[in-house]
Design a protein around this motif. Structure first.
Motif, PDB file in Angstrom:
ATOM      1  N   ASN A  47      -0.077 -15.993 -32.088  1.00 44.40           N
ATOM      2  CA  ASN A  47      -1.257 -15.259 -31.627  1.00 44.40           C
ATOM      3  C   ASN A  47      -2.415 -16.214 -31.391  1.00 44.40           C
ATOM      4  O   ASN A  47      -2.692 -17.076 -32.221  1.00 44.40           O
ATOM      5  CB  ASN A  47      -1.665 -14.211 -32.664  1.00 44.40           C
ATOM      6  CG  ASN A  47      -0.592 -13.172 -32.855  1.00 44.40           C
ATOM      7  OD1 ASN A  47      -0.246 -12.474 -31.919  1.00 44.40           O
ATOM      8  ND2 ASN A  47      -0.050 -13.094 -34.062  1.00 44.40           N
ATOM      9  N   LYS A  48      -3.088 -16.026 -30.265  1.00 47.18           N
ATOM     10  CA  LYS A  48      -4.195 -16.937 -29.935  1.00 47.18           C
ATOM     11  C   LYS A  48      -5.519 -16.466 -30.539  1.00 47.18           C
ATOM     12  O   LYS A  48      -6.518 -17.187 -30.491  1.00 47.18           O
ATOM     13  CB  LYS A  48      -4.352 -17.019 -28.406  1.00 47.18           C
ATOM     14  CG  LYS A  48      -3.136 -17.627 -27.727  1.00 47.18           C
ATOM     15  CD  LYS A  48      -3.016 -19.123 -28.043  1.00 47.18           C
ATOM     16  CE  LYS A  48      -1.843 -19.765 -27.342  1.00 47.18           C
ATOM     17  NZ  LYS A  48      -0.689 -20.017 -28.204  1.00 47.18           N
ATOM     18  N   ASP A  49      -5.530 -15.236 -31.093  1.00 47.35           N
ATOM     19  CA  ASP A  49      -6.825 -14.662 -31.483  1.00 47.35           C
ATOM     20  C   ASP A  49      -6.855 -14.118 -32.903  1.00 47.35           C
ATOM     21  O   ASP A  49      -7.834 -13.500 -33.298  1.00 47.35           O
ATOM     22  CB  ASP A  49      -7.192 -13.530 -30.511  1.00 47.35           C
ATOM     23  CG  ASP A  49      -6.110 -12.454 -30.456  1.00 47.35           C
ATOM     24  OD1 ASP A  49      -5.016 -12.684 -31.007  1.00 47.35           O
ATOM     25  OD2 ASP A  49      -6.372 -11.400 -29.867  1.00 47.35           O
ATOM     26  N   LYS A  50      -5.795 -14.329 -33.701  1.00 44.13           N
ATOM     27  CA  LYS A  50      -5.878 -13.824 -35.069  1.00 44.13           C
ATOM     28  C   LYS A  50      -5.103 -14.680 -36.054  1.00 44.13           C
ATOM     29  O   LYS A  50      -4.114 -15.341 -35.702  1.00 44.13           O
ATOM     30  CB  LYS A  50      -5.442 -12.365 -35.156  1.00 44.13           C
ATOM     31  CG  LYS A  50      -4.043 -12.064 -34.736  1.00 44.13           C
ATOM     32  CD  LYS A  50      -3.788 -10.545 -34.817  1.00 44.13           C
ATOM     33  CE  LYS A  50      -2.389 -10.225 -34.324  1.00 44.13           C
ATOM     34  NZ  LYS A  50      -2.143  -8.781 -34.252  1.00 44.13           N
ATOM     35  N   LEU A  51      -5.554 -14.634 -37.287  1.00 40.55           N
ATOM     36  CA  LEU A  51      -4.929 -15.364 -38.379  1.00 40.55           C
ATOM     37  C   LEU A  51      -3.627 -14.684 -38.782  1.00 40.55           C
ATOM     38  O   LEU A  51      -3.426 -13.488 -38.572  1.00 40.55           O
ATOM     39  CB  LEU A  51      -5.857 -15.388 -39.600  1.00 40.55           C
ATOM     40  CG  LEU A  51      -7.220 -16.047 -39.443  1.00 40.55           C
ATOM     41  CD1 LEU A  51      -8.076 -15.775 -40.673  1.00 40.55           C
ATOM     42  CD2 LEU A  51      -7.050 -17.556 -39.258  1.00 40.55           C
ATOM     43  N   THR A  52      -2.752 -15.474 -39.387  1.00 34.75           N
ATOM     44  CA  THR A  52      -1.581 -14.927 -40.069  1.00 34.75           C
ATOM     45  C   THR A  52      -1.697 -15.285 -41.549  1.00 34.75           C
ATOM     46  O   THR A  52      -1.993 -16.439 -41.886  1.00 34.75           O
ATOM     47  CB  THR A  52      -0.281 -15.513 -39.504  1.00 34.75           C
ATOM     48  OG1 THR A  52      -0.095 -15.024 -38.177  1.00 34.75           O
ATOM     49  CG2 THR A  52       0.922 -15.118 -40.341  1.00 34.75           C
TER      50      THR A  52
END
Length: 239
Positions: free
Chosen positions: A109-114
């Motif tokens: 994902n380019k826009d959220k943390l994991t």
């Protein structure tokens, strides 16, 4: 009388690599604490946050049962057995590394943390054929009860590993109380609070605190906040 060891969240080891912020309950990589090497067969409990678009390049493991539990976002897995998969919150993944395996894990994902837990358990058999599995759990099945997510038995609830270990997850309303009965004599339980406030026995725990308990056959768990979440890891104490 039961024995306990308490690890408050703030006492964990920490490694911030920019792309990865990792908290280590037990000694790992550059965090080496002789008093915190393992809890019985539980060797590693890492609480990892992976930045958008980043991840772990291909790296090897052997003779370890490796469990990944996503808490937020998702993680793409690729390994030397040819598996490509994405694990998301609500999933649990197991790799029996056995004779040797290599894998990579990425947050695509380019826009959220994991955010995910990586847990290592010593196996009770060495040099097994490497194995990969993942399942999606129904998180509703842990509301005010303990949902089994891992066991030694392939035909039981959850994933299975090569060890006499049982993992349960619970999400509780404030004031809810339950008891956990140990599955096997000689095992201990390591409780890790994922969210909120929980009392185990007479010990108050807060978010990301860990408590190990052994020399007993049951523990009482009480939720002190709404939507309190806990992971219980029962493992043999003798290696």
């Amino acid at each position: 009388m039961e024995n306990t060891v308490l690890h408050k969240a703030a006492t964990r080891g920490r490694a911030n690599h920019g792309w990865l912020n990792s908290y280590h309950t037990f000694s790992f990589a550059n965090y080496q604490n002789p008093e915190r090497v393992h809890f019985g067969a539980l060797r590693v409990l890492n609480d990892d946050t992976v930045a958008a678009g980043m991840g772990f390049g291909t790296h090897p493991h052997d003779n370890m049962e490796i469990i990944s539990i996503p808490l937020e976002g998702d993680l793409e897995h690729k390994d030397s057995m040819g598996n490509t998969a994405v694990i998301r919150k609500g999933d649990i993944q197991i790799m029996s590394a056995g004779t040797g395996i290599s894998h990579s894990e990425y947050n695509k994902n380019k826009d959220k943390l994991t955010k995910f837990l990586q847990i290592w358990v010593f196996p009770n058999k060495r040099n097994v054929t490497p194995r990969y599995d993942q399942i999606t759990l129904n998180e509703a099945d842990r509301h005010n009860k303990l949902q089994q997510v891992l066991s030694p038995n392939a035909d039981d609830e959850g994933v299975w590993i090569n060890q006499d270990a049982w993992f349960h997850m619970g999400k509780f309303d404030e004031g809810f109380a339950t008891e956990y009965n140990f599955k096997k004599k000689g095992n201990g339980v390591y409780a890790f609070v994922l969210k909120g406030d929980i009392t185990i026995g007479n010990i108050a725990l807060n978010e990301r605190d860990g408590l190990g308990i052994w020399d007993t056959d049951a523990i009482k768990i009480t939720a002190n906040s709404q939507d309190a979440e806990v992971l219980l890891m029962e493992v043999p104490m003798a290696l």
